[in-house]
Design an enzyme around this catalytic site. Structure first.
Site, PDB file in Angstrom:
ATOM      1  N   ALA A  47       0.992  -1.003  -0.032  1.00  0.00           N
ATOM      2  CA  ALA A  47      -0.156   0.150  -0.183  1.00  0.00           C
ATOM      3  C   ALA A  47       0.721   1.211   0.012  1.00  0.00           C
ATOM      4  O   ALA A  47       2.048   1.230   0.606  1.00  0.00           O
ATOM      5  CB  ALA A  47      -0.863  -0.139   1.203  1.00  0.00           C
ATOM      6  N   TYR A  48       0.451   2.425  -0.478  1.00  0.00           N
ATOM      7  CA  TYR A  48       1.431   3.470  -0.710  1.00  0.00           C
ATOM      8  C   TYR A  48       1.644   4.222   0.415  1.00  0.00           C
ATOM      9  O   TYR A  48       2.496   4.866   0.674  1.00  0.00           O
ATOM     10  CB  TYR A  48       0.792   4.395  -1.948  1.00  0.00           C
ATOM     11  CG  TYR A  48      -0.544   5.310  -1.441  1.00  0.00           C
ATOM     12  CD1 TYR A  48      -0.453   6.413  -0.537  1.00  0.00           C
ATOM     13  CD2 TYR A  48      -1.753   4.956  -1.877  1.00  0.00           C
ATOM     14  CE1 TYR A  48      -1.404   7.079  -0.295  1.00  0.00           C
ATOM     15  CE2 TYR A  48      -2.949   5.387  -1.443  1.00  0.00           C
ATOM     16  CZ  TYR A  48      -2.903   6.736  -0.724  1.00  0.00           C
ATOM     17  OH  TYR A  48      -3.901   7.414  -0.191  1.00  0.00           O
ATOM     18  N   ARG A  49       1.147   3.813   1.485  1.00  0.00           N
ATOM     19  CA  ARG A  49       1.470   4.280   2.738  1.00  0.00           C
ATOM     20  C   ARG A  49       2.720   3.717   3.159  1.00  0.00           C
ATOM     21  O   ARG A  49       3.425   4.247   4.167  1.00  0.00           O
ATOM     22  CB  ARG A  49       0.494   4.496   3.836  1.00  0.00           C
ATOM     23  CG  ARG A  49      -0.172   2.899   4.433  1.00  0.00           C
ATOM     24  CD  ARG A  49      -1.288   2.776   5.267  1.00  0.00           C
ATOM     25  NE  ARG A  49      -1.621   1.570   5.451  1.00  0.00           N
ATOM     26  CZ  ARG A  49      -2.653   0.847   4.761  1.00  0.00           C
ATOM     27  NH1 ARG A  49      -3.152   1.496   3.959  1.00  0.00           N
ATOM     28  NH2 ARG A  49      -3.003  -0.026   5.120  1.00  0.00           N
ATOM     29  N   TYR A  50       3.051   2.517   2.739  1.00  0.00           N
ATOM     30  CA  TYR A  50       4.403   1.959   3.074  1.00  0.00           C
ATOM     31  C   TYR A  50       5.709   2.119   2.223  1.00  0.00           C
ATOM     32  O   TYR A  50       6.474   1.758   2.382  1.00  0.00           O
ATOM     33  CB  TYR A  50       3.990   0.338   3.201  1.00  0.00           C
ATOM     34  CG  TYR A  50       3.072   0.069   4.290  1.00  0.00           C
ATOM     35  CD1 TYR A  50       3.203   0.252   5.684  1.00  0.00           C
ATOM     36  CD2 TYR A  50       2.070  -0.589   3.777  1.00  0.00           C
ATOM     37  CE1 TYR A  50       2.194   0.211   6.601  1.00  0.00           C
ATOM     38  CE2 TYR A  50       0.937  -0.937   4.622  1.00  0.00           C
ATOM     39  CZ  TYR A  50       0.972  -0.681   6.064  1.00  0.00           C
ATOM     40  OH  TYR A  50      -0.031  -0.911   7.072  1.00  0.00           O
ATOM     41  N   THR A  51       5.335   3.008   1.152  1.00  0.00           N
ATOM     42  CA  THR A  51       6.223   3.138   0.029  1.00  0.00           C
ATOM     43  C   THR A  51       6.627   4.531  -0.010  1.00  0.00           C
ATOM     44  O   THR A  51       5.896   5.466   0.520  1.00  0.00           O
ATOM     45  CB  THR A  51       5.984   2.419  -1.420  1.00  0.00           C
ATOM     46  OG1 THR A  51       4.807   3.301  -1.533  1.00  0.00           O
ATOM     47  CG2 THR A  51       5.767   0.838  -1.140  1.00  0.00           C
TER      48      THR A  51
END
Length: 800
Positions: A47-51
């Site tokens: 998920a983009y909150r982790y990248t």
């Protein structure tokens, strides 16, 4: 922030961003991702909150000069933001990284290309606007995929580059490795086709092995790591690596096609672009970008020059300027005084008022003069660019060359001229097969290893289960890659590879010819000839019922379409009765129904094309009570002794040495080969035999009898022969075949055949069974001979 520029929100935009960071999806990734951005195994990104991500340097080249009014902006989907209509793009990203997508009623699928090649092609098109597609393809030979691999064939590439649509065949890069200790071989794939999921590829191979659709694979494993891809397929000891490899290409995504559809939005409208059109459109775009950037820079330079000129006036008159400012009531009064006293513009006056005192030092004054010179040179250069199309395009070319030098790399995908279409034959291992053909028209094949050797006196094994009225008439060993040439009574030729013949059980009768080849109504196979090589020195010799003979080079039958080809032209009242393959240096013998035969040299029949009818082989005699016709042909070796067996309708037959048949000219009426009377009947068949052969006689009553040839006496030509089979009153022999099923030891035969054979062999030979062996003499034979024409005369028929 992502959702501000995409109507489908963050998720859709994030998926696109992820793809821009994947080195297996993008030929030149535009985003540098930190974290889990997916894999070639189909794993999804986190998920983009982790990248996290940032723009790659080459990605910045797409945005270069966007702040210089080089492209138009338009409102975003909700009219709250402004977004560029296109990007300035210092390189043709649409071709370099490709594109794929669908819309309402249209789709695009543009493959990635090598940046260096595309830029070189762009420069070549600028230099030569009338360049051809072939010339462009010398620079850009085809797509260049990030996953490497191969592209087979150039026709699909050419179609795509000429029309905008085409299909190319991709294939992974594989090699065959041998284990240094065990000697086992493995197929190792280090590159796979573009957009192929590696994990699913391995699953597909495992599934095919489990279902036994691919043989010869012992194990499969994924040894890929950070150093590169490596899929290992271990083979069984007896597997042929090339055959397994062909099967992998044919049945798995290790070989895949890529449909090119170069559709793009050009000036607001979707268009299918050829390679030249795509490059031309980019060049026009880049020319517009450079022009607008130059105009922006020129405007900025002129505005700067205007300020510098004002500052120069102030520096040159610094004392008066200072006095004016000190005596002014306020800033506005000072500004008005400067404008009036020194003929300055409002901007110049404001710049003088904003000038720092440091500008009054000697170095700063020199720097001001230098900057004025530099800006003046810049203005001159920008005006030169705008004033000359040639100079403008030179700037475009220079910038492209800079991009090529900075980011260009070598091609990853190899393009070969060879066609990758895998013939199914490439997946068939070469293997010796025993092909059996029955008298009733059934054919099959079995591995030669099925017929194991036996000691002398063994019982043998059954080669094929047949009905009472059928038996194996032809048996030979051939490779699975050999050709079976089939000739029909209507003069048509068909061919099948041995591997195309159904492999049936050892006791099965096989498949009927009518289910193997598209026989027409009333058409039947009269000859099946195995051919390993279509050599130029070999010939196909054909004889017809009406006495015509024809010789055609064997290589004329090398390429036969599935619907068959014409082997010779036959009138409606004629049929093909015999076919043989010869080496061109034998004697040919034709035998007729009424007991006549002619022997002539094969050289007397000139080679002809396939559509020819042939020439006269024997001149048929007038028959009083029955139609005269050719019933068989024999190819006689000139130096080797042989015997010719002749069988008649009433069950009589005999062997005659071939030396008793004089060599005559083609086209004669021939000599007596057997005396045909009411007692022994007309001739049914004739063929060359040896003492080791066995024969099968078939009657119209369904009776079969098998007998050894060495039990048939060898007697002269002008005789009626001996009784071979005792028939009922109205029964007749209708066919005679030499049995091909030869094995060491006694063969198992049907009980009825064994009983008939024992009955025949157990009977003493009656005096009346001997016929008129002594009847006739050489003088009688010579009286019956007729002179033959040297070349058949006008009755040859010739080529049609």
């Amino acid at each position: 922030m992502l959702g501000k520029y995409h109507p489908h929100g963050d998720t859709a935009a994030y998926d696109a961003l992820v793809r821009l960071a994947q080195d297996f999806a993008m030929r030149y990734p535009l985003v540098d991702g930190q974290g889990n951005f997916g894999s070639v195994d189909g794993d999804s990104a986190a998920a983009y909150r982790y990248t996290e991500c940032r723009m790659e340097k080459i990605g910045g080249e797409l945005m270069a000069d966007i702040d210089k009014e080089t492209v138009d902006f338009q409102p975003n989907y909700d009219d709250k933001e402004q977004e560029p209509v296109v990007l300035p793009a210092r390189f043709p990203n649409l071709l370099v990284n490709g594109a794929a997508g669908i819309a309402v009623g249209m789709a695009t699928n543009i493959p990635p290309h090598n940046l260096k090649e595309v830029i070189e092609a762009t420069i070549a098109l600028i230099a030569k606007p009338d360049i051809t597609t072939d010339e462009l393809m010398e620079i850009v030979p085809g797509p260049d995929f990030p996953t490497g691999g191969f592209i087979y064939g150039r026709n699909g590439i050419r179609n795509a580059y000429e029309t905008g649509r085409g299909a190319i065949l991709m294939r992974g890069r594989t090699s065959i490795e041998e284990h240094p200790k065990t000697g086992r071989k493995s197929i190792v794939a280090t590159e796979i086709p573009y957009q192929i999921n590696k994990a699913k590829l391995i699953e597909k191979i495992a599934e095919l092995v489990r279902d036994k659709r691919i043989e010869g694979i012992a194990d499969i494993r994924d040894e890929s790591d950070r150093d590169g891809m490596r899929i290992v397929v271990d083979l069984k000891k007896d597997a042929v690596p090339e055959i397994v490899q062909n099967n992998l290409w044919k049945m798995t995504p290790l070989q895949e096609s890529f449909g090119i559809n170069m559709l793009a939005i050009v000036e607001g409208r979707p268009q299918i672009l050829s390679l030249k059109k795509a490059l031309t459109t980019y060049i026009a775009h880049r020319r517009d970008v450079v022009t607008r950037r130059t105009m922006f820079d020129l405007r900025q330079a002129r505005e700067r020059m205007h300020i510098l000129e004002g500052l120069k006036i102030a520096v040159d008159n610094i004392d008066a300027v200072i006095d004016l400012i000190r005596s002014s009531k306020d800033t506005e009064a000072a500004k008005a005084g400067l404008i009036q006293s020194f003929d300055l513009s409002a901007r110049q006056a404001q710049a003088i008022l904003d000038m720092r005192l440091a500008k009054l030092t000697g170095l700063e004054r020199d720097a001001l003069v230098t900057e004025i010179k530099d800006v003046a040179a810049l203005i001159a250069r920008l005006e030169e660019i705008l004033g000359s199309e040639q100079v403008l395009m030179k700037v475009v070319v220079t910038e492209l060359e800079e991009i090529k030098k900075e980011y260009g790399d070598e091609r990853r995908t190899e393009i070969t001229d060879a066609d990758a279409d895998i013939d199914i034959e490439d997946t068939i291992a070469p293997e010796e097969m025993v092909v059996t053909v029955t008298h009733g028209g059934y054919v099959k094949r079995n591995p030669k290893t099925l017929y194991k050797a036996q000691r002398r006196g063994g019982r043998g094994i059954t080669g094929a289960a047949t009905h009472e009225e059928d038996f194996v008439a032809q048996l030979f060993v051939a490779s699975t890659h050999d050709v079976l040439l089939m000739m029909t009574n209507k003069g048509r030729a068909y061919s099948k590879k041995v591997w195309e013949v159904p492999q049936a059980g050892r006791t099965a009768k096989g498949k009927a010819f009518v289910n193997l080849i598209p026989l027409q109504e009333g058409e039947r196979v009269v000859a099946l000839l195995p051919v390993r090589e279509f050599s130029e020195g070999a010939f196909v010799v054909m004889a017809t019922r009406r006495g015509y003979i024809k010789k055609t080079s064997l290589d004329a039958f090398a390429n036969i379409r599935s619907s068959g080809i014409i082997a010779l032209t036959i009138p409606d009242d004629d049929d093909l009765v015999a076919v043989r393959i010869t080496e061109g240096a034998s004697d040919l013998l034709l035998g007729t129904r009424n007991g006549w035969a002619i022997r002539f040299r094969e050289e007397n029949v000139r080679p002809m094309g396939r559509s020819a009818r042939g020439v006269r082989g024997i001149r048929l005699r007038e028959a009083e009570n029955a139609t005269e016709e050719v019933v068989g042909m024999a190819v006689i070796p000139r130096e080797e002794p042989a015997t010719l067996l002749t069988v008649c309708e009433r069950g009589f037959g005999k062997r005659t040495p071939t030396s008793d048949y004089p060599t005559k000219n083609r086209g004669g009426k021939g000599v007596i080969t057997i005396k045909t009377t009411e007692r022994n009947g007309k001739v049914v068949s004739l063929r060359l035999v040896s003492d080791d052969d066995d024969l099968m006689l078939i009657t119209d009553g369904g009776k079969l009898i098998r007998m050894p040839v060495d039990g048939i006496p060898t007697i002269g030509r002008n005789t009626q022969g001996v009784r071979l089979i005792r028939l009922e009153e109205a029964e007749q022999v209708v066919a005679m075949e030499r049995i091909a099923e030869k094995e060491e030891g006694e063969r198992e035969v049907a009980p009825e055949v064994a009983a008939a054979r024992a009955e025949q062999q157990g009977e003493p030979l009656a005096a009346e069974d001997l016929g008129d062996e002594a009847a006739g003499s050489a003088e009688d034979e010579d009286d019956d001979e007729e002179a033959a024409d040297d070349d058949g005369g006008a009755d040859d028929g010739g080529e049609s």
